[in-house]
Design a protein around this motif. Structure first.
Motif, PDB file in Angstrom:
ATOM      1  N   MET A 104       0.521  -1.367   0.176  1.00 41.83           N
ATOM      2  CA  MET A 104      -0.027  -0.234   0.118  1.00 41.83           C
ATOM      3  C   MET A 104       0.861   1.082  -0.319  1.00 41.83           C
ATOM      4  O   MET A 104       1.689   1.169   1.037  1.00 41.83           O
ATOM      5  N   SER A 105       0.549   2.431  -0.489  1.00 41.51           N
ATOM      6  CA  SER A 105       1.522   3.217  -0.755  1.00 41.51           C
ATOM      7  C   SER A 105       1.103   4.541   0.302  1.00 41.51           C
ATOM      8  O   SER A 105       0.235   3.958   0.619  1.00 41.51           O
ATOM      9  N   ASN A 106       1.882   5.337   0.508  1.00 39.32           N
ATOM     10  CA  ASN A 106       2.012   6.246   1.392  1.00 39.32           C
ATOM     11  C   ASN A 106       0.110   7.095   1.154  1.00 39.32           C
ATOM     12  O   ASN A 106      -0.488   7.608   2.246  1.00 39.32           O
ATOM     13  N   GLU A 107      -0.444   7.175   0.130  1.00 43.94           N
ATOM     14  CA  GLU A 107      -1.198   8.190  -0.282  1.00 43.94           C
ATOM     15  C   GLU A 107      -2.432   7.003  -0.165  1.00 43.94           C
ATOM     16  O   GLU A 107      -3.358   7.493   0.555  1.00 43.94           O
ATOM     17  N   GLU A 108      -2.545   5.691  -0.218  1.00 42.14           N
ATOM     18  CA  GLU A 108      -3.950   5.040   0.265  1.00 42.14           C
ATOM     19  C   GLU A 108      -3.329   4.667   2.042  1.00 42.14           C
ATOM     20  O   GLU A 108      -4.069   4.395   2.526  1.00 42.14           O
ATOM     21  N   ASP A 109      -2.410   4.685   2.334  1.00 44.80           N
ATOM     22  CA  ASP A 109      -2.124   3.913   3.577  1.00 44.80           C
ATOM     23  C   ASP A 109      -3.444   6.113   4.499  1.00 44.80           C
ATOM     24  O   ASP A 109      -3.624   6.165   5.629  1.00 44.80           O
ATOM     25  N   LYS A 110      -3.167   7.042   4.156  1.00 43.59           N
ATOM     26  CA  LYS A 110      -3.934   8.248   4.931  1.00 43.59           C
ATOM     27  C   LYS A 110      -4.844   8.509   4.944  1.00 43.59           C
ATOM     28  O   LYS A 110      -5.563   8.119   5.570  1.00 43.59           O
ATOM     29  N   TYR A 111      -5.688   7.286   3.516  1.00 43.79           N
ATOM     30  CA  TYR A 111      -7.111   7.233   4.021  1.00 43.79           C
ATOM     31  C   TYR A 111      -7.599   5.975   4.200  1.00 43.79           C
ATOM     32  O   TYR A 111      -8.484   6.625   4.503  1.00 43.79           O
ATOM     33  N   GLU A 112      -6.883   5.412   4.616  1.00 44.64           N
ATOM     34  CA  GLU A 112      -6.926   4.387   5.921  1.00 44.64           C
ATOM     35  C   GLU A 112      -7.355   4.794   7.121  1.00 44.64           C
ATOM     36  O   GLU A 112      -7.883   4.229   8.195  1.00 44.64           O
ATOM     37  N   GLU A 113      -5.940   5.678   7.488  1.00 46.83           N
ATOM     38  CA  GLU A 113      -5.767   5.909   8.543  1.00 46.83           C
ATOM     39  C   GLU A 113      -7.071   7.208   8.528  1.00 46.83           C
ATOM     40  O   GLU A 113      -7.508   7.007   9.722  1.00 46.83           O
ATOM     41  N   GLU A 114      -7.526   7.398   7.896  1.00 44.70           N
ATOM     42  CA  GLU A 114      -8.930   8.086   8.183  1.00 44.70           C
ATOM     43  C   GLU A 114     -10.176   8.245   8.590  1.00 44.70           C
ATOM     44  O   GLU A 114     -10.328   8.441   8.822  1.00 44.70           O
ATOM     45  N   LEU A 115     -10.015   6.495   7.952  1.00 49.52           N
ATOM     46  CA  LEU A 115     -11.457   5.965   7.917  1.00 49.52           C
ATOM     47  C   LEU A 115     -11.188   5.124   9.058  1.00 49.52           C
ATOM     48  O   LEU A 115     -12.330   5.474  10.213  1.00 49.52           O
ATOM     49  N   ASP A 116      -9.990   4.763   9.882  1.00 52.63           N
ATOM     50  CA  ASP A 116      -9.343   4.454  11.260  1.00 52.63           C
ATOM     51  C   ASP A 116     -10.217   4.720  11.832  1.00 52.63           C
ATOM     52  O   ASP A 116     -10.987   5.061  12.994  1.00 52.63           O
ATOM     53  N   LYS A 117     -10.086   6.745  11.780  1.00 50.47           N
ATOM     54  CA  LYS A 117     -10.241   7.303  13.123  1.00 50.47           C
ATOM     55  C   LYS A 117     -11.779   8.333  12.876  1.00 50.47           C
ATOM     56  O   LYS A 117     -12.047   8.238  13.833  1.00 50.47           O
ATOM     57  N   ALA A 118     -12.199   7.881  11.722  1.00 47.70           N
ATOM     58  CA  ALA A 118     -13.537   8.067  11.465  1.00 47.70           C
ATOM     59  C   ALA A 118     -14.216   7.178  12.294  1.00 47.70           C
ATOM     60  O   ALA A 118     -15.237   7.226  13.064  1.00 47.70           O
ATOM     61  N   LEU A 119     -14.313   5.994  12.478  1.00 43.52           N
ATOM     62  CA  LEU A 119     -15.070   4.616  12.402  1.00 43.52           C
ATOM     63  C   LEU A 119     -14.420   4.621  14.103  1.00 43.52           C
ATOM     64  O   LEU A 119     -15.973   4.372  14.512  1.00 43.52           O
ATOM     65  N   GLN A 120     -13.388   4.864  14.474  1.00 40.17           N
ATOM     66  CA  GLN A 120     -12.769   5.094  16.509  1.00 40.17           C
ATOM     67  C   GLN A 120     -14.081   6.168  17.023  1.00 40.17           C
ATOM     68  O   GLN A 120     -15.014   6.150  17.507  1.00 40.17           O
ATOM     69  N   ALA A 121     -14.195   7.388  16.064  1.00 42.68           N
ATOM     70  CA  ALA A 121     -15.065   8.988  16.499  1.00 42.68           C
ATOM     71  C   ALA A 121     -16.668   8.319  16.342  1.00 42.68           C
ATOM     72  O   ALA A 121     -17.466   9.293  17.783  1.00 42.68           O
ATOM     73  N   VAL A 122     -17.299   7.282  15.221  1.00 42.07           N
ATOM     74  CA  VAL A 122     -18.566   7.254  15.702  1.00 42.07           C
ATOM     75  C   VAL A 122     -18.721   6.311  17.002  1.00 42.07           C
ATOM     76  O   VAL A 122     -19.553   5.953  16.846  1.00 42.07           O
ATOM     77  N   LYS A 123     -17.971   5.338  17.120  1.00 40.48           N
ATOM     78  CA  LYS A 123     -18.096   4.694  17.985  1.00 40.48           C
ATOM     79  C   LYS A 123     -17.670   4.857  18.964  1.00 40.48           C
ATOM     80  O   LYS A 123     -19.013   4.763  20.128  1.00 40.48           O
ATOM     81  N   ALA A 124     -16.906   5.606  19.283  1.00 38.47           N
ATOM     82  CA  ALA A 124     -16.715   6.238  20.737  1.00 38.47           C
ATOM     83  C   ALA A 124     -18.435   6.998  21.038  1.00 38.47           C
ATOM     84  O   ALA A 124     -18.771   7.393  22.289  1.00 38.47           O
ATOM     85  N   CYS A 125     -18.633   7.803  20.237  1.00 34.60           N
ATOM     86  CA  CYS A 125     -20.114   8.894  20.334  1.00 34.60           C
ATOM     87  C   CYS A 125     -21.069   7.020  20.276  1.00 34.60           C
ATOM     88  O   CYS A 125     -22.342   7.466  21.051  1.00 34.60           O
ATOM     89  N   GLN A 126     -21.327   6.508  19.573  1.00 37.33           N
ATOM     90  CA  GLN A 126     -22.453   5.154  19.744  1.00 37.33           C
ATOM     91  C   GLN A 126     -22.274   4.670  21.624  1.00 37.33           C
ATOM     92  O   GLN A 126     -23.226   4.856  22.361  1.00 37.33           O
ATOM     93  N   GLU A 127     -20.922   4.617  21.922  1.00 38.64           N
ATOM     94  CA  GLU A 127     -21.076   4.264  22.909  1.00 38.64           C
ATOM     95  C   GLU A 127     -21.214   5.225  23.842  1.00 38.64           C
ATOM     96  O   GLU A 127     -22.129   4.836  25.150  1.00 38.64           O
ATOM     97  N   LYS A 128     -21.322   6.382  23.823  1.00 39.34           N
ATOM     98  CA  LYS A 128     -21.089   7.569  24.717  1.00 39.34           C
ATOM     99  C   LYS A 128     -22.945   8.147  25.145  1.00 39.34           C
ATOM    100  O   LYS A 128     -23.399   7.594  26.083  1.00 39.34           O
TER     101      LYS A 128
END
Length: 64
Positions: A1-25
């Motif tokens: 995976m290129s750095n560019e592709e990694d960037k999109y995966e990292e953004e997805l992971d961060k967004a998913l964690q934020a949504v999950k935290a909100c749902q848990e809260k």
């Protein structure tokens, strides 16, 4: 995976964690149960991150 592709995966992971935290809260199993689903910036950020992860930043549509 290129750095560019990694960037999109990292953004997805961060967004998913934020949504999950909100749902848990809020003690929800899904955003669909939330009264603020259509105005939620966390969910919009997550949806955008999913799209960007799938398209790797390229414009255009997807065929489902």
């Amino acid at each position: 995976m290129s750095n560019e592709e990694d960037k999109y995966e990292e953004e997805l992971d961060k967004a998913l964690q934020a949504v999950k935290a909100c749902q848990e809260k809020l003690q929800l199993d899904s955003c669909m149960q939330c009264d603020k689903i259509f105005e939620c910036t966390l969910r919009k950020t997550y949806v955008d991150a999913v799209y960007n992860s799938m398209s790797k930043g390229q414009s255009g549509g997807f065929e489902f």
